[in-house]
Design a protein around this motif. Structure first.
Motif, PDB file in Angstrom:
ATOM      1  N   LEU A 172      23.600 -29.986  10.056  1.00  0.00           N
ATOM      2  CA  LEU A 172      22.193 -30.344   9.834  1.00  0.00           C
ATOM      3  C   LEU A 172      21.956 -30.711   8.371  1.00  0.00           C
ATOM      4  O   LEU A 172      21.288 -31.699   8.066  1.00  0.00           O
ATOM      5  CB  LEU A 172      21.281 -29.191  10.253  1.00  0.00           C
ATOM      6  CG  LEU A 172      21.086 -28.985  11.770  1.00  0.00           C
ATOM      7  CD1 LEU A 172      20.367 -27.661  12.042  1.00  0.00           C
ATOM      8  CD2 LEU A 172      20.297 -30.146  12.391  1.00  0.00           C
ATOM      9  N   LEU A 173      22.536 -29.902   7.459  1.00  0.00           N
ATOM     10  CA  LEU A 173      22.361 -30.189   6.033  1.00  0.00           C
ATOM     11  C   LEU A 173      22.983 -31.531   5.672  1.00  0.00           C
ATOM     12  O   LEU A 173      22.413 -32.332   4.933  1.00  0.00           O
ATOM     13  CB  LEU A 173      22.990 -29.075   5.191  1.00  0.00           C
ATOM     14  CG  LEU A 173      22.298 -27.706   5.269  1.00  0.00           C
ATOM     15  CD1 LEU A 173      23.131 -26.646   4.559  1.00  0.00           C
ATOM     16  CD2 LEU A 173      20.898 -27.787   4.658  1.00  0.00           C
ATOM     17  N   LEU A 175      23.623 -34.065   7.730  1.00  0.00           N
ATOM     18  CA  LEU A 175      22.877 -35.145   8.378  1.00  0.00           C
ATOM     19  C   LEU A 175      21.658 -35.503   7.546  1.00  0.00           C
ATOM     20  O   LEU A 175      21.355 -36.662   7.321  1.00  0.00           O
ATOM     21  CB  LEU A 175      22.417 -34.722   9.775  1.00  0.00           C
ATOM     22  CG  LEU A 175      23.395 -34.893  10.934  1.00  0.00           C
ATOM     23  CD1 LEU A 175      22.747 -34.412  12.223  1.00  0.00           C
ATOM     24  CD2 LEU A 175      23.832 -36.355  11.069  1.00  0.00           C
ATOM     25  N   ARG A 176      20.972 -34.459   7.106  1.00  0.00           N
ATOM     26  CA  ARG A 176      19.755 -34.708   6.344  1.00  0.00           C
ATOM     27  C   ARG A 176      20.073 -35.466   5.055  1.00  0.00           C
ATOM     28  O   ARG A 176      19.385 -36.425   4.706  1.00  0.00           O
ATOM     29  CB  ARG A 176      19.071 -33.380   6.029  1.00  0.00           C
ATOM     30  CG  ARG A 176      17.818 -33.580   5.253  1.00  0.00           C
ATOM     31  CD  ARG A 176      16.775 -32.581   5.619  1.00  0.00           C
ATOM     32  NE  ARG A 176      15.497 -33.125   5.272  1.00  0.00           N
ATOM     33  CZ  ARG A 176      14.366 -32.684   5.752  1.00  0.00           C
ATOM     34  NH1 ARG A 176      14.350 -31.723   6.628  1.00  0.00           N
ATOM     35  NH2 ARG A 176      13.243 -33.212   5.376  1.00  0.00           N
ATOM     36  N   LEU A 179      20.906 -39.042   6.049  1.00  0.00           N
ATOM     37  CA  LEU A 179      19.758 -39.820   6.534  1.00  0.00           C
ATOM     38  C   LEU A 179      18.821 -40.197   5.394  1.00  0.00           C
ATOM     39  O   LEU A 179      18.111 -41.188   5.464  1.00  0.00           O
ATOM     40  CB  LEU A 179      18.986 -39.017   7.588  1.00  0.00           C
ATOM     41  CG  LEU A 179      19.674 -38.862   8.948  1.00  0.00           C
ATOM     42  CD1 LEU A 179      19.001 -37.777   9.779  1.00  0.00           C
ATOM     43  CD2 LEU A 179      19.706 -40.175   9.705  1.00  0.00           C
ATOM     44  N   GLU A 180      18.826 -39.381   4.331  1.00  0.00           N
ATOM     45  CA  GLU A 180      17.905 -39.661   3.232  1.00  0.00           C
ATOM     46  C   GLU A 180      18.525 -40.491   2.128  1.00  0.00           C
ATOM     47  O   GLU A 180      17.868 -40.785   1.130  1.00  0.00           O
ATOM     48  CB  GLU A 180      17.346 -38.338   2.691  1.00  0.00           C
ATOM     49  CG  GLU A 180      16.328 -37.801   3.679  1.00  0.00           C
ATOM     50  CD  GLU A 180      15.775 -36.454   3.312  1.00  0.00           C
ATOM     51  OE1 GLU A 180      16.112 -35.939   2.232  1.00  0.00           O
ATOM     52  OE2 GLU A 180      15.004 -35.930   4.132  1.00  0.00           O
TER      53      GLU A 180
END
Lengths: 181, 232
Positions: A172-173, A175-176, A179-180
């Motif tokens: 999750l970390l 991916l974030r 994505l940013e």
């Protein structure tokens, strides 16, 4: 219907227009039923949840904020949350059906409202998932589509619970961050 | 980053991701939802992940549900509406509207406006409720059909934004009736071109918009209350 106004059906539903809900159901129910079926793997359960989903949509359409979510994202989130809650309630019989054994598939192409985000948005997520270790990416994708809890995921992938938690959280970390970028 | 660091993080944003992904237990889900009510920033995190991960659902092939499902939904909603007690409701709102119209007229008079006082037998009213059923506004069309009185039934926080009133005639797109006040009754003169669209079954709705009103001519913010015009 122009994409910029694709929230108008929900708006009409918020105004208490039952006909608008029927059209929304016609255009989105096959997609949401697929979401429920994939998580619950049981037609009867998925049908029950689907009914509850549209009753919730009727009640809560006024809380939909087009500045914060697209209509289909909002609808999928309601369908997933209710399916996951039903799955966790333990009322669902052990799922025996294989993943790809789904009942008949709709021939009708989903119309604009049922189409998910732009292909760019999808490609972006796929690229970012591609940067994860392959087994981590499989766990993330499987968690989202199947709605399985940590313990079930760990059992399926035959790894300790703590390792699965760490895979998912790290993913999750990452991916974030991706994505940013 | 090591596994240990990732596991040790109790970052709320991360829990929002876990919640959306669907890996939490039933108890953890309820706890997170309770926390989300207290910490609205978590709602934003959840929306972020719902939007980003939601594209995964495009992998799923649509499956047609059996035809009886829609009939079941339709029946359930009809029964629900019947249970809410139409007669009591109408009687209550007839009373409430007469009272509110007088309040509206009085407060406008106090401000020095000349007011067309809505007649007690105003033909059309709407009670605008939130989807949770909370009363939001009461609207009454005056007997000549030329004006509309809107009375807030509850306090509404708008936080630097404004409330815009919309008319949605069946089959039509929303048409602005102008901005309304969250805290006091207001009388709106209906534009001539909209008067004919004001009829029973048309919906009135209030959306939250940026200062000055919707920049697009269509609602852009959430609908906080809506209701159908009903003949008394």
């Amino acid at each position: 219907m122009p994409p910029a106004n694709n929230w108008l059906p929900l708006w009409r539903v918020a105004g208490g227009d039952r006909g608008a809900l029927r059209l929304l159901y016609r255009d989105t129910s096959a997609k949401l039923f697929a979401v429920c079926m994939r998580i619950l793997r049981d037609e009867g359960e998925a049908e029950d949840v689907l009914q509850d989903v549209y009753i919730t949509v009727w009640r809560r359409a006024g809380t939909f904020d087009p500045g914060r979510a697209s209509p289909i994202t909002w609808l999928v989130a309601i369908a997933r949350n209710q399916s996951i809650d039903r799955l966790r309630s333990g009322a669902v019989a052990k799922r025996m059906q294989a993943i790809d054994e789904a009942p008949e598939v709709s021939d009708n192409a989903p119309i604009a409202l049922a189409q998910l985000e732009s292909s760019q948005e999808r490609q972006r997520l796929m690229d970012c998932l591609g940067e994860l270790e392959p087994r981590h990416a499989i766990a993330v994708r499987s968690a989202f589509l199947e709605g399985d809890a940590y313990d079930e995921l760990a059992r399926q992938m035959n790894i300790p619970l703590g390792t699965m938690k760490s895979w998912i959280r790290r993913s999750l970390l990452r991916l974030r961050a991706c994505l940013e970028r | 980053m090591s596994d240990e660091q990732a596991t040790g993080s109790s970052d709320a944003a991360l829990v929002a991701g876990e919640y959306v992904l669907g890996v939490l237990s039933a108890a953890e889900r309820r706890a997170f939802e309770a926390r989300m009510v207290r910490e609205p920033a978590l709602r934003t995190e959840v929306e972020y992940w719902e939007q980003r991960l939601g594209v995964l659902a495009s992998e799923l092939k649509p499956i047609d549900p059996p035809p009886e499902i829609w009939a079941n939904i339709d029946t359930a909603l009809t029964e629900k509406a019947a249970r809410s007690g139409l007669w009591q409701n109408l009687a209550f709102w007839r009373w409430a509207t007469v009272g509110s119209a007088a309040v509206a007229a009085a407060s406008l008079l106090a401000l020095g406006y000349t007011v067309h006082i809505p007649t007690p037998n105003a033909p059309l009213i709407a009670k605008l409720e939130s989807t949770a059923g909370q009363p939001g506004f009461i609207a009454a069309i005056d007997s000549a059909g030329a004006g509309l009185t809107v009375v807030p039934a509850a306090a509404t926080e708008v936080n630097q934004r404004v409330l815009q009133l919309w008319l949605i005639a069946p089959g039509d797109h929303p048409r602005s009736l102008g901005l309304i006040e969250p805290g006091r009754p207001i009388h709106i003169n209906l534009p001539a071109d909209l008067m004919q669209r004001v009829a029973a079954q048309a919906t009135l709705a209030v959306s939250v918009e940026p200062p000055g009103g919707s920049p697009t001519g269509l609602p852009t913010g959430p609908v906080i209350a809506s209701g159908k015009l009903t003949k008394l």
